[in-house]
Design a protein around this motif. Sequence first.
Motif, PDB file in Angstrom:
ATOM      1  N   SER A 280       0.872  -1.213   0.053  1.00 30.57           N
ATOM      2  CA  SER A 280      -0.032   0.120   0.038  1.00 30.57           C
ATOM      3  C   SER A 280       0.766   1.258   0.165  1.00 30.57           C
TER       4      SER A 280
ATOM      5  N   ARG B 271       1.017  -3.365  -8.482  1.00 29.52           N
ATOM      6  CA  ARG B 271       0.132  -4.300  -7.873  1.00 29.52           C
ATOM      7  C   ARG B 271      -0.341  -3.608  -6.407  1.00 29.52           C
TER       8      ARG B 271
ATOM      9  N   CYS C 216      -2.353  -2.094  -3.549  1.00 35.05           N
ATOM     10  CA  CYS C 216      -3.592  -2.053  -2.882  1.00 35.05           C
ATOM     11  C   CYS C 216      -3.997  -1.103  -1.926  1.00 35.05           C
TER      12      CYS C 216
ATOM     13  N   LYS D  16      -3.876  -3.509  -8.405  1.00 32.83           N
ATOM     14  CA  LYS D  16      -4.750  -4.316  -8.056  1.00 32.83           C
ATOM     15  C   LYS D  16      -5.996  -4.086  -7.453  1.00 32.83           C
ATOM     16  N   CYS D  17      -6.059  -3.151  -6.255  1.00 33.88           N
ATOM     17  CA  CYS D  17      -7.202  -2.878  -5.703  1.00 33.88           C
ATOM     18  C   CYS D  17      -6.841  -1.379  -4.906  1.00 33.88           C
TER      19      CYS D  17
ATOM     20  N   CYS E  88      -7.550   2.437  -4.310  1.00 31.49           N
ATOM     21  CA  CYS E  88      -8.937   3.164  -4.184  1.00 31.49           C
ATOM     22  C   CYS E  88      -8.605   4.507  -3.459  1.00 31.49           C
TER      23      CYS E  88
ATOM     24  N   CYS F   5     -13.313   3.978  -2.026  1.00 32.36           N
ATOM     25  CA  CYS F   5     -12.893   2.592  -1.538  1.00 32.36           C
ATOM     26  C   CYS F   5     -14.170   2.011  -1.072  1.00 32.36           C
TER      27      CYS F   5
ATOM     28  N   ASP G 214     -14.961  -4.106   0.147  1.00 27.71           N
ATOM     29  CA  ASP G 214     -14.163  -5.202  -0.189  1.00 27.71           C
ATOM     30  C   ASP G 214     -12.716  -4.682  -0.311  1.00 27.71           C
ATOM     31  N   SER G 215     -12.615  -3.444  -0.858  1.00 26.62           N
ATOM     32  CA  SER G 215     -11.110  -3.022  -0.986  1.00 26.62           C
ATOM     33  C   SER G 215     -10.502  -2.937   0.345  1.00 26.62           C
TER      34      SER G 215
ATOM     35  N   GLN H 271      -9.557  -6.262   1.504  1.00 31.63           N
ATOM     36  CA  GLN H 271      -8.265  -6.695   0.593  1.00 31.63           C
ATOM     37  C   GLN H 271      -7.079  -5.906   1.443  1.00 31.63           C
TER      38      GLN H 271
END
Length: 349
Positions: A279, A298, A300, A321-322, A324, A331, A334-335, A338
């Motif tokens: 992150s 990637r 997140c 990847k995720c 947000c 966000c 789910d984000s 994760q």
Amino acid sequence: MDKTTTLLCFLFFFTLFLTTSLSKDLCHKDDKKTLLKIQKSLNNPYTIISWDPKEDCCSWVSVECGDATVNRRVTSLDISDDPASGQIPPEVGDLPYLQTLIFRKLPNLTGEIQPTIAKLKYLRFLWLSWNSLTGPVPEFLSQLKSLDYINLSFNKLSGSIPASLSLLPKLEFLELSRNKLTGPIPESFGSFKGKVPDLFLSHNQLSGSIPKSLGNLDFNRIDFSRNKLQGDASLLFGAKKTTFCIDLSRNMFQFDTSKVNISKTVNRLDLNHNGITGSIPVQWTELSLQFFNVSYNRLCGPIPKGGDLQRFDSYEYLHNKCLCGAPLQRCSEDSSNQALSLKFITRIN
């Protein structure tokens, strides 16, 4: 007219005569002969077509001489922006007091970097960019102990980077970008003999991992972008370093950004198109960024709020990847889950 006035008048006119006489040709005769050979070797290019053998060569365009009153030696030769054709004239090595040598934006300048350059023991500034030079980055450059600036970018140089360049005790700037260089970054680059130079190696075909020894250095500017480098590049960062610009984009680096502390001095940070995970740390909101890009990785989790991170548009964050949060979409639950899972896995590892 008294004797004092007469003497002063005599000295004035004698000095004027002497200065006028000497100014006709202050350039050393050997340097003038050498320059005329260089002119002929380059097929009398437009930039220096005005060189006149009857005039003082220290007054010629593209030439500078030292400060001595008589027999001044040529210290600088700059031939740029010209359709001059041929190779680097070997006669450049016959200008023994040369400190600056520039052949720049000469698209028809071909061949290898002239080995007679090794004779220029006073050379400090070597700029041979935007030409069509081929062959290797020469090993003999390490013999020129006065060099503090090397720019060989925008050519067609090939082969590996000489490890011996790290032996240059005064080197402050090394630019080898936009060539066809292969192989790894030399391990010796982790132990430059003098000041840590600005290092630009982008747009080549370099491969392998970054030598761990480079992690001990405090680079001001570093650009390894657009190569085939891989592994952990996080060793280049450090909260106590004074790095200003770092560009690692378009390689195959893999490391976890959540474990990376970056110096507050970083102004330009480009990590796009790698395999970077983790992150974006909250600590990055403390940076004063003029340029920033972490797209195509990637990453997140939520983009931290604050600082300059929201000043950049979504392009600088796309294709992760995720990732947000502003400037991306909000966000979701789910984000967040994760991101929490990712942090948990990271702690276990």
